[in-house]
Design a protein around this motif. Structure first.
Motif, short mmCIF file in Angstrom:
data_model
loop_
_atom_site.label_atom_id
_atom_site.label_comp_id
_atom_site.label_asym_id
_atom_site.label_seq_id
_atom_site.Cartn_x
_atom_site.Cartn_y
_atom_site.Cartn_z
N ALA A 1 0.83 -1.20 0.00
CA ALA A 1 0.00 0.00 0.00
C ALA A 1 0.87 1.26 0.00
CB ALA A 1 -0.94 -0.02 1.20
N LEU A 2 1.98 1.21 0.74
CA LEU A 2 2.90 2.34 0.78
C LEU A 2 3.53 2.56 -0.59
CD1 LEU A 2 4.41 4.46 2.53
CD2 LEU A 2 6.18 2.72 2.88
N ILE A 3 3.95 1.47 -1.23
CA ILE A 3 4.53 1.58 -2.57
C ILE A 3 3.52 2.16 -3.54
CG2 ILE A 3 5.36 0.24 -4.54
CD1 ILE A 3 6.73 -1.63 -2.58
N LEU A 4 2.28 1.66 -3.47
CA LEU A 4 1.24 2.11 -4.39
C LEU A 4 0.93 3.59 -4.18
CD1 LEU A 4 -0.61 0.89 -6.59
CD2 LEU A 4 -2.37 0.63 -4.83
N LEU A 5 0.80 4.00 -2.92
CA LEU A 5 0.45 5.38 -2.61
C LEU A 5 1.59 6.34 -2.92
CD1 LEU A 5 -1.33 7.58 -1.25
CD2 LEU A 5 -0.30 6.89 0.93
N VAL A 6 2.81 5.95 -2.50
CA VAL A 6 3.93 6.88 -2.57
C VAL A 6 4.63 6.83 -3.91
CG1 VAL A 6 6.18 7.45 -1.60
CG2 VAL A 6 4.29 6.86 -0.09
N TYR A 7 5.16 5.65 -4.24
CA TYR A 7 6.06 5.56 -5.39
C TYR A 7 5.32 5.48 -6.72
CZ TYR A 7 9.24 4.59 -1.59
OH TYR A 7 9.94 4.66 -0.42
N LEU A 8 4.02 5.17 -6.69
CA LEU A 8 3.28 5.09 -7.95
C LEU A 8 2.31 6.27 -8.08
CD1 LEU A 8 2.65 1.25 -8.18
CD2 LEU A 8 4.39 2.61 -9.31
N TRP A 9 1.34 6.37 -7.21
CA TRP A 9 0.35 7.43 -7.36
C TRP A 9 0.95 8.81 -7.10
CZ3 TRP A 9 -4.03 4.55 -4.32
CH2 TRP A 9 -4.56 3.55 -5.14
N SER A 10 1.69 8.96 -6.00
CA SER A 10 2.24 10.28 -5.70
C SER A 10 3.30 10.69 -6.71
CB SER A 10 2.82 10.30 -4.28
OG SER A 10 1.80 10.13 -3.32
N LEU A 11 4.22 9.76 -7.01
CA LEU A 11 5.25 10.08 -8.00
C LEU A 11 4.63 10.33 -9.36
CD1 LEU A 11 8.19 10.23 -9.03
CD2 LEU A 11 8.07 7.77 -9.39
N GLY A 12 3.76 9.40 -9.80
CA GLY A 12 3.12 9.57 -11.10
C GLY A 12 2.28 10.83 -11.16
N GLY A 13 1.53 11.09 -10.07
CA GLY A 13 0.70 12.29 -10.05
C GLY A 13 1.52 13.56 -10.10
N LEU A 14 2.66 13.57 -9.39
CA LEU A 14 3.52 14.75 -9.40
C LEU A 14 4.10 14.99 -10.79
CD1 LEU A 14 4.93 17.00 -7.83
CD2 LEU A 14 6.73 15.36 -7.23
N ILE A 15 4.59 13.94 -11.42
CA ILE A 15 5.14 14.09 -12.77
C ILE A 15 4.03 14.49 -13.74
CG2 ILE A 15 6.31 12.90 -14.67
CD1 ILE A 15 7.68 11.15 -12.61
N GLY A 16 2.84 13.92 -13.56
CA GLY A 16 1.71 14.30 -14.41
C GLY A 16 1.36 15.77 -14.28
N MET A 17 1.43 16.31 -13.05
CA MET A 17 1.16 17.74 -12.87
C MET A 17 2.22 18.60 -13.54
SD MET A 17 -0.47 18.36 -9.12
CE MET A 17 0.96 17.76 -8.25
N TRP A 18 3.47 18.09 -13.55
CA TRP A 18 4.52 18.84 -14.22
C TRP A 18 4.28 18.95 -15.72
CZ3 TRP A 18 8.96 16.16 -11.08
CH2 TRP A 18 9.15 16.86 -9.88
N THR A 19 3.53 18.00 -16.29
CA THR A 19 3.19 18.12 -17.72
C THR A 19 2.21 19.26 -17.95
OG1 THR A 19 1.32 16.57 -17.61
CG2 THR A 19 3.50 15.64 -18.04
N ARG A 20 1.52 19.71 -16.89
CA ARG A 20 0.60 20.85 -17.00
C ARG A 20 1.28 22.15 -16.58
NH1 ARG A 20 -1.55 16.72 -18.59
NH2 ARG A 20 -3.81 16.37 -18.73
N THR A 21 2.16 22.10 -15.56
CA THR A 21 2.81 23.33 -15.08
C THR A 21 4.13 23.62 -15.79
OG1 THR A 21 4.05 22.17 -13.32
CG2 THR A 21 1.81 22.92 -12.80
N GLY A 22 4.74 22.56 -16.39
CA GLY A 22 6.04 22.74 -17.04
C GLY A 22 7.18 22.88 -16.06
N GLY A 23 6.97 22.50 -14.79
CA GLY A 23 7.98 22.70 -13.77
C GLY A 23 9.27 21.95 -14.03
#
Length: 515
Positions: free
Chosen positions: A99-121
């Motif tokens: 659950a930790l891997i899924l929440l942190v290393y997949l959803w949080s990491l993926g979500g953060l990188i996905g947001m960077w595709t919108r913000t260009g950070g």
């Protein structure tokens, strides 16, 4: 038949081979399940087959998901547990660790990188770093090496932090994903064992405490870990080879696939081979920045600064001010979730709509779905290996060799095989250390000899974990850098194996000269 059609045919053939083997195992399981005798916690040679078959099929067919499932089914046949969903998949996936891997290393990491595709950070940071820190391919790889040392906590956290930080810079400066994933993976756990300001000394000290007179207490084990640092030859060689690789100073580069990757990216700019299946999808790389949004460094440094501040500062404070006898505070899950929330807050305050922010987050989560499936099957196969006693059998088999001259190298090779088969260094430590230390003490009760054996176990386990296609660090290195999993494994094994061979030879030479 063209080369392209030929490759497609071979890949399709690999799928059918895996499906046929799975069907055959199910039929055999129905007929013979439970008939293989268990002895001393393992099933003899049968105990090695589940991870071995999965790894061989993954290399042969380049298709990891079905290969892992075949290994799980085979383990169920051997253990007499045909309901692999109930016995292995659900218990493994339903754990707090997954659950930790899924929440942190997949959803949080993926979500953060996905947001960077919108913000260009991330793209903005790559432009800034390229102007101030990086000048080309070599310096981009050296920057990756440095980040690997900075994020030296080891394992999954190191691969994710380093990969997410350096990928936009490496992509901009024409570094192939095989090169990048090797450097991220090779500066994760190896760095954690050489720069041990983390939980590794405490964990290993707990395993060796009380095994021999040198380790009467946990504090003795921690002190010995630091004493043995110069003799963790694999960790040292792995970091040195990665540094030389970064500056392209290796007089000869082991591994045809890595050489081809370097040639390909230099000649064509193509970062993955034809028909590669990267662990991250286009949702994580395709920019979709709103016309009214102005990307800035705060879009990158805000989330990353939050992540590092929450994850590392409490760790440093508790480690240095509470002493090494207490486990430092690691707020990994909290750090990643807060990093995502801070990225969302920054984008919203700069005028991005909530709908666009959430679309970027969801696209990022979707982009790592393949990695989630592979990780779920990998942790299930680890459960299978534990059930059938893979590590116990290998340790019992190798324990027959007691020549002091070859024992450190033999222990290293044993740990390499176990960690490669099981996909875990810490799990290998838990099995091998309680056996290896008393064995080494019985063979030759000399503190220097014990130091060599200790370092061999530490380094050999890291090698196996680093190179195994079912290891979470290997999978997440591919995921964070956008590399095809099997391309990453195939391209890094010759380099890592070179460091391991040099280490084994140095252990034997050292025993011959000084013991």
């Amino acid at each position: 038949m063209s080369d392209s059609n030929g490759r497609t045919y071979l890949i399709a053939k690999g799928h059918w081979i895996n499906l046929f083997i799975t069907f055959l195992l199910i039929v055999l399981g129905i007929l013979f399940a439970g008939s293989i005798p268990e002895q001393n916690g393992h099933f003899g040679f049968w105990s090695v087959l589940p991870p071995l078959v999965a790894i061989v099929l993954a290399f042969w067919t380049r298709e990891v998901i079905s290969a892992l499932f075949v290994g799980i089914v085979l383990g169920g046949v051997i253990a007499g547990e045909l309901n692999v969903v109930q016995e292995f998949l659900i218990p493994s996936i339903g754990t707090e660790g997954f659950a930790l891997i899924l929440l942190v290393y997949l959803w949080s990491l993926g979500g953060l990188i996905g947001m960077w595709t919108r913000t260009g950070g991330a793209e903005r940071f790559a432009e800034w770093a390229s102007h101030h820190l990086v000048r080309g391919r070599k310096s981009a790889k050296f920057f990756t090496w440095m980040m690997g040392l900075v994020f030296h906590q080891g394992g999954t956290i190191s691969t994710v932090l380093t990969g997410a930080t350096v990928r936009p810079i490496a992509d901009k400066h024409n570094v192939s994903h095989e090169e990048l994933s090797y450097m991220v993976d090779s500066t994760a756990s190896p760095a954690a064992t050489i720069i041990p300001f983390n939980v590794w000394p405490i964990y290993i000290a707990g395993l060796v405490a009380g095994t021999i007179p040198l380790f009467e207490t946990t504090q003795d084990g921690i002190a010995f870990f630091f004493q043995a640092l110069p003799f963790n030859f694999y960790g040292i060689f792995a970091l040195l080879m990665t540094l030389l690789f970064a500056w392209e100073l290796l007089p000869w580069l082991p591994g045809r696939q890595m050489r081809e990757a370097i040639r390909r990216v230099k000649e064509t700019g193509q970062k993955d081979r034809d028909r590669a299946e990267p662990m991250s999808s286009p949702e994580l790389t395709k920019m979709n920045i709103p016309e009214t949004y102005q990307p800035g460094l705060v879009d990158f440094f805000g989330p990353i600064g939050t992540l590092l501040g929450v994850a590392i500062l409490p760790y440093i404070i508790t480690f240095y001010f509470m002493g090494q006898t207490e486990e430092p505070t690691l707020l990994i899950a909290e750090a990643f979730v807060l990093a995502v929330l801070s990225g969302m807050f920054i984008a919203l305050t700069k005028g991005m709509s909530l709908k666009t922010v959430m679309e970027g987050f969801v696209d990022g989560c979707k982009g790592v779905s393949i990695g989630a499936i592979v990780l779920a099957l990998a942790v299930s196969l680890k459960e299978v290996a534990e059930t059938v006693g893979t590590a116990k059998y290998v340790v019992a088999l190798a324990g027959q060799a007691i020549d002091p001259l070859v024992l450190p190298a033999m222990l290293m090779g044993l740990c390499m095989f176990i960690a490669f088969s099981a996909g875990t260094s810490w799990g290998t430590y838990a099995v091998v250390f309680p056996v290896a230390m008393p064995l080494a003490w019985a063979v030759l009760p000399d503190p220097f000899f014990i130091t060599l054996c200790f370092g061999a176990v530490v380094g050999g386990s890291v090698f196996g974990d680093q190179c195994s296609p079912i290891s979470d660090t290997t999978i997440l290195s591919s995921l964070a850098t956008g590399c095809d999993l099997m391309d990453h494994v195939r391209s890094q094994v010759p380099l890592a194996l070179t460091a391991a061979i040099l280490s084994g030879l140095l252990y034997t030479f050292t025993v011959f000269l000084f013991v």
